[in-house]
Design a protein around this motif. Structure first.
Motif, mmCIF file in Angstrom:
data_model
loop_
_atom_site.group_PDB
_atom_site.id
_atom_site.type_symbol
_atom_site.label_atom_id
_atom_site.label_comp_id
_atom_site.label_asym_id
_atom_site.label_seq_id
_atom_site.Cartn_x
_atom_site.Cartn_y
_atom_site.Cartn_z
ATOM 1 N N LEU A 143 0.848 -1.186 0.000
ATOM 2 C CA LEU A 143 0.000 0.000 0.000
ATOM 3 C C LEU A 143 0.884 1.237 0.000
ATOM 4 N N MET A 144 0.513 2.212 -0.814
ATOM 5 C CA MET A 144 1.251 3.470 -0.885
ATOM 6 C C MET A 144 0.274 4.619 -0.728
ATOM 7 N N LEU A 145 0.586 5.531 0.168
ATOM 8 C CA LEU A 145 -0.176 6.766 0.293
ATOM 9 C C LEU A 145 0.670 7.890 -0.291
ATOM 10 N N LEU A 146 0.113 8.573 -1.278
ATOM 11 C CA LEU A 146 0.826 9.614 -2.012
ATOM 12 C C LEU A 146 0.137 10.945 -1.749
ATOM 13 N N ASP A 147 0.909 11.951 -1.354
ATOM 14 C CA ASP A 147 0.341 13.254 -1.039
ATOM 15 C C ASP A 147 1.108 14.333 -1.799
ATOM 16 N N VAL A 148 0.363 15.266 -2.408
ATOM 17 C CA VAL A 148 0.990 16.363 -3.153
ATOM 18 C C VAL A 148 1.595 17.351 -2.166
ATOM 19 N N ASP A 149 2.866 17.644 -2.334
ATOM 20 C CA ASP A 149 3.552 18.586 -1.437
ATOM 21 C C ASP A 149 3.060 20.013 -1.672
ATOM 22 N N ARG A 150 2.774 20.697 -0.566
ATOM 23 C CA ARG A 150 2.390 22.119 -0.580
ATOM 24 C C ARG A 150 1.217 22.380 -1.551
ATOM 25 N N PHE A 151 0.247 21.500 -1.516
ATOM 26 C CA PHE A 151 -0.891 21.644 -2.422
ATOM 27 C C PHE A 151 -1.742 22.860 -2.059
ATOM 28 N N LYS A 152 -1.825 23.191 -0.776
ATOM 29 C CA LYS A 152 -2.602 24.359 -0.363
ATOM 30 C C LYS A 152 -2.018 25.634 -0.972
#
Length: 387
Positions: free
Chosen positions: A260-269
């Motif tokens: 399982l991989m959780l991917l999050d966009v950096d500094r998306f806000k």
């Protein structure tokens, strides 16, 4: 399940159809189609070949018995040619399907009407008719209606059937007007009543099949709406949870390595605040396409929430999963995003331990993702439990 080489994209809907809800009916057919196009292309050539043989046999037998008429001498060669050529065309040129179906139908109808008018002319001119030909007509006439509903859409088939009925009905109406014989009149009335019954019954079956196909299309659309993220086109959170439950809670399934991989966009806000939410949405869409383009056919990308995505990867060891995640990270970093430029992601990786709840593994991947964020972003961190 076969593995697609990296670089090939696949849709979430197709993946979910194979692995979650099962195969869906074939696409690309009109609700008015009575049979699936692929089924027609595989079966119809065989049917036409058999029909050609049967036509030749009937032609030969009637010649031997002296039952052949002038209409048969025209109709049998025509039918033999059309069925033979049609069978060959469907095998060599599948695109000719519609033309072949129309050709076969009209050749059959032409022969049928030629025999029919021959018999009616004989009755009017001489007062005699062949009981053999009348019996043959009674047996084969309904097949003209059946053929129209097999070959065409319900609407086209209804029009073709009504045209055939009109061609049959008017001589019977004339006969009713000029003939006083009660038996002949009763036969004419029976013909005029029975043919619409055939047509109505077949039209009802055709409309029922069209309605069933429409309901299948609606069900497929509703399934997609319930399992696909409308913005990115990848699996939504609900679908991901269903897949994970199936993969981790079915004791009948063999145990397979699951990463399982959780991917999050950096500094998306900051992207949303600087460029607006429309640009932020485009970033998520582009990211989804890029990730999907580098997944195998056995992998599933889903939107977990906001700018966070989850990847389910079967048959991956911890080392392979980390390597795969870092490759995806590098691909995204090298991808130009319109109006934004470079976008980076952080990825947390874990493996599912047989017997544990899937949400335990998700929480572990989330801890790994948090670690990647704390270590400076644009990196991959793995956190693997012990079996």
């Amino acid at each position: 399940m076969g593995v697609m080489p990296e670089g090939n994209s696949h849709s979430a809907e197709a993946w979910l159809s194979r692995n979650l809800v099962g195969p869906t009916p074939a696409q690309g057919t009109s609700p008015a189609d009575v049979l699936n196009r692929c089924f027609r292309l595989s079966v119809l050539p065989v049917v036409l070949a058999i029909s050609a043989v049967l036509v030749a046999v009937m032609w030969y037998r009637e010649e031997q018995l002296g039952l052949i008429t002038w209409a048969d001498r025209i109709g049998y060669p025509l039918l033999l040619m059309v069925t033979s050529v049609g069978a060959v065309l469907l095998k060599t040129r599948p695109a000719s399907l519609r033309a072949v179906m129309a050709m076969v139908f009209f050749a059959y109808v032409i022969h049928l009407l030629a025999v029919y008018y021959s018999e009616m002319a004989g009755r009017w001119l001489t007062g005699n008719s062949s009981s053999y030909e009348l019996t043959i007509l009674a047996l084969w006439l309904p097949l003209g209606y059946v053929g129209s509903f097999v070959f065409f859409s319900p609407r086209t088939a209804l029009l073709a059937s009504l045209g055939l009925f009109a061609a049959i009905a008017w001589p019977q109406l004339v006969l009713l007007a000029v003939v006083s014989d009660p038996v002949a009149r009763q036969v004419a009335i029976a013909i005029l009543i029975s043919q619409p019954v055939y047509i109505a019954s077949l039209w009802g079956v055709g409309m029922l099949k069209a309605h069933t196909k429409g309901m299948q299309d609606l069900a497929r659309s509703m399934t997609a709406a319930a399992t696909i993220d409308p913005l990115t086109g990848v699996a939504n959170r609900r679908a991901v949870v269903q897949v994970l439950e199936r993969l981790t809670q079915n004791p009948q399934d063999p145990v397979r390595p699951l990463a399982l991989m959780l991917l999050d966009v950096d500094r998306f806000k900051a992207i949303n605040d600087t460029h607006g939410h429309a640009v932020g949405d485009e970033v998520l869409v582009t990211l989804s396409r890029q990730v999907n383009a580098h997944l195998r056919s056995t992998d599933l990308l889903g939107r977990w929430g906001g700018e966070e995505f989850v990847i389910i990867a079967l048959d991956q060891t911890p080392a392979q999963a980390v390597e795969m995640a870092d490759r995806l990270r590098a691909v995204l970093e090298a991808t130009p995003f319109p109006q934004v430029g470079t976008v980076t992601v952080s990825i947390g990786v874990t493996g599912h331990i047989p017997g544990e709840r899937f949400d335990t593994a998700i929480n572990r991947a989330d801890d790994a993702l948090y670690k990647a964020k704390q270590q400076g972003r644009n990196r991959v961190e793995g956190l693997f439990g012990e079996a």
